[in-house]
Design an enzyme around this catalytic site. Structure first.
Site, PDB file in Angstrom:
ATOM      1  N   LYS A  84      39.202  39.859  37.243  1.00 54.93           N
ATOM      2  CA  LYS A  84      37.739  39.912  37.254  1.00 54.93           C
ATOM      3  C   LYS A  84      37.194  40.793  36.125  1.00 54.93           C
ATOM      4  O   LYS A  84      36.248  40.426  35.441  1.00 54.93           O
ATOM      5  CB  LYS A  84      37.230  40.435  38.600  1.00 54.93           C
ATOM      6  CG  LYS A  84      37.547  39.557  39.781  1.00 54.93           C
ATOM      7  CD  LYS A  84      36.816  40.009  41.032  1.00 54.93           C
ATOM      8  CE  LYS A  84      37.118  41.434  41.426  1.00 54.93           C
ATOM      9  NZ  LYS A  84      38.526  41.622  41.832  1.00 54.93           N
ATOM     10  N   ARG A 160      32.116  41.455  49.692  1.00 51.05           N
ATOM     11  CA  ARG A 160      33.518  41.226  50.041  1.00 51.05           C
ATOM     12  C   ARG A 160      33.688  40.791  51.488  1.00 51.05           C
ATOM     13  O   ARG A 160      34.817  40.584  51.938  1.00 51.05           O
ATOM     14  CB  ARG A 160      34.339  42.491  49.790  1.00 51.05           C
ATOM     15  CG  ARG A 160      34.412  42.883  48.325  1.00 51.05           C
ATOM     16  CD  ARG A 160      35.351  44.049  48.126  1.00 51.05           C
ATOM     17  NE  ARG A 160      35.441  44.428  46.725  1.00 51.05           N
ATOM     18  CZ  ARG A 160      36.240  45.387  46.263  1.00 51.05           C
ATOM     19  NH1 ARG A 160      37.015  46.043  47.102  1.00 51.05           N
ATOM     20  NH2 ARG A 160      36.269  45.674  44.986  1.00 51.05           N
ATOM     21  N   ARG A 195      49.425  48.663  36.476  1.00 48.61           N
ATOM     22  CA  ARG A 195      48.146  48.972  35.848  1.00 48.61           C
ATOM     23  C   ARG A 195      47.969  50.474  35.654  1.00 48.61           C
ATOM     24  O   ARG A 195      48.300  51.281  36.522  1.00 48.61           O
ATOM     25  CB  ARG A 195      47.008  48.412  36.715  1.00 48.61           C
ATOM     26  CG  ARG A 195      45.636  48.503  36.117  1.00 48.61           C
ATOM     27  CD  ARG A 195      44.659  47.604  36.881  1.00 48.61           C
ATOM     28  NE  ARG A 195      44.589  47.917  38.302  1.00 48.61           N
ATOM     29  CZ  ARG A 195      43.895  47.197  39.172  1.00 48.61           C
ATOM     30  NH1 ARG A 195      43.219  46.112  38.766  1.00 48.61           N
ATOM     31  NH2 ARG A 195      43.863  47.538  40.457  1.00 48.61           N
ATOM     32  N   ARG A 224      45.590  54.689  39.460  1.00 46.71           N
ATOM     33  CA  ARG A 224      44.680  54.836  40.587  1.00 46.71           C
ATOM     34  C   ARG A 224      45.473  55.098  41.853  1.00 46.71           C
ATOM     35  O   ARG A 224      46.566  54.564  42.042  1.00 46.71           O
ATOM     36  CB  ARG A 224      43.844  53.557  40.760  1.00 46.71           C
ATOM     37  CG  ARG A 224      42.583  53.537  39.929  1.00 46.71           C
ATOM     38  CD  ARG A 224      41.864  52.210  40.026  1.00 46.71           C
ATOM     39  NE  ARG A 224      41.751  51.687  41.388  1.00 46.71           N
ATOM     40  CZ  ARG A 224      41.107  50.570  41.686  1.00 46.71           C
ATOM     41  NH1 ARG A 224      40.539  49.851  40.733  1.00 46.71           N
ATOM     42  NH2 ARG A 224      41.030  50.141  42.930  1.00 46.71           N
ATOM     43  N   ARG A 235      45.347  45.829  50.850  1.00 46.13           N
ATOM     44  CA  ARG A 235      44.084  45.337  50.297  1.00 46.13           C
ATOM     45  C   ARG A 235      44.053  43.813  50.271  1.00 46.13           C
ATOM     46  O   ARG A 235      43.007  43.195  50.529  1.00 46.13           O
ATOM     47  CB  ARG A 235      43.880  45.904  48.889  1.00 46.13           C
ATOM     48  CG  ARG A 235      43.548  47.395  48.882  1.00 46.13           C
ATOM     49  CD  ARG A 235      43.856  48.056  47.559  1.00 46.13           C
ATOM     50  NE  ARG A 235      43.050  47.543  46.468  1.00 46.13           N
ATOM     51  CZ  ARG A 235      43.317  47.776  45.180  1.00 46.13           C
ATOM     52  NH1 ARG A 235      44.399  48.492  44.845  1.00 46.13           N
ATOM     53  NH2 ARG A 235      42.529  47.302  44.250  1.00 46.13           N
TER      54      ARG A 235
END
Length: 288
Positions: A84, A160, A195, A224, A235
């Site tokens: 995204k 969401r 990431r 993160r 998630r």
């Protein structure tokens, strides 16, 4: 008064022998005060629509301009690490939309140490969705700011859940199109775990697909707190639990795009979809 009004009308109208009737795309009417005189009008082309300067630009370099009367409103959805963020940057550059990320809004609150941020962090650390009441007002206020109202908006990662979607519906905030990026779960996990963030520049790297340019950058990269395999699986579970109810809200607006292709190929499809949506809106404004 009637004579003055007639003179003003005459000065705005070309001689009858040379005047050509332009396309009906809006007019300014100059009324006359006397009972027997007819109003005269000056036809105008809406700003930004089919201007010679835009028509003459090379297609490859053309920036798409949204009609000011009704700018483009886009939602982009997808699982964590579906791409995204990358697509949003490309969309923002080409279409001039204001990029609004619910995640960025939340992280800004967390970084600021606000009460909302503290509460949000507790849920995010558990891999759970942040309660609607914490997020809805932040998103609503951002969407209603002048830049988003004038240029159009690109809402990233929100809503969401069904309740969040209903909150926007109740506020009469509805997109023109919803882009849904679809990526296999195993690739999503790989993308998330690798990431990394450069805290100095804010640039996102991936240890495998987009490694840092040098050792200096590599040494300062951070991960993160929720970018672990355990957290991303939680998630994903939450994402899929809410996806069907979200789809039902925007059933007539959702377009699915394969997000595991090359970035340029994904954007080519997304760009075509948004250009088509924008063209329909522009035609609607022009014919109004």
């Amino acid at each position: 008064m009637a004579a003055a009004c007639a003179a003003a009308s005459a000065s705005l109208s070309p001689p009858q022998s040379t005047a050509q009737r332009p396309a009906a795309q809006g007019r300014v009417v100059f009324p006359c005060a006397s009972a027997g005189s007819r109003p005269r009008s000056l036809r105008l082309r809406p700003a930004g629509l089919r201007s010679p300067a835009i028509r003459s630009m090379p297609r490859a370099n053309k920036t798409v301009v949204a009609a000011l009367a009704d700018p483009l409103k886009v939602m982009i959805a997808g699982a964590p690490a579906s791409g995204k963020g990358t697509q949003c940057e490309l969309i923002k550059t080409k279409f001039g939309l204001v990029h609004i990320s619910a995640g960025d809004l939340l992280r800004a609150e967390i970084a600021a140490g606000s009460e909302n941020g503290k509460q949000a962090k507790e849920f995010m650390e558990k891999g759970q969705l942040v309660p609607d009441e914490i997020v809805v007002n932040m998103v609503k206020e951002r969407l209603l700011q002048p830049d988003a109202q004038e240029n159009g908006w690109l809402l990233d990662g929100y809503p969401r859940s069904y309740s969040q979607a209903m909150a926007l519906e109740n506020l009469e905030i509805r997109p023109d199109i919803v882009i849904l990026l679809e990526v296999p779960d195993e690739l999503l996990v790989e993308r998330v775990v690798g990431r990394r963030l450069d805290p100095v520049t804010g640039k996102i790297y991936h240890l495998k697909y987009s490694p840092p340019e040098n050792e200096e950058i590599a040494s300062r990269l951070t991960q993160r707190f929720d970018d672990t395999e355990e957290k991303v699986k939680l998630r994903l579970e939450t994402y899929y639990q809410n996806l069907q109810s979200l789809l039902s809200t925007y059933e007539d607006l959702i377009v699915k795009v394969k997000g595991d292709a090359k970035v340029d190929d994904v954007f080519s499809e997304v760009s075509n979809l948004l250009s088509s949506s924008l063209e329909k809106k522009t035609q609607s404004v022009a014919s109004a």
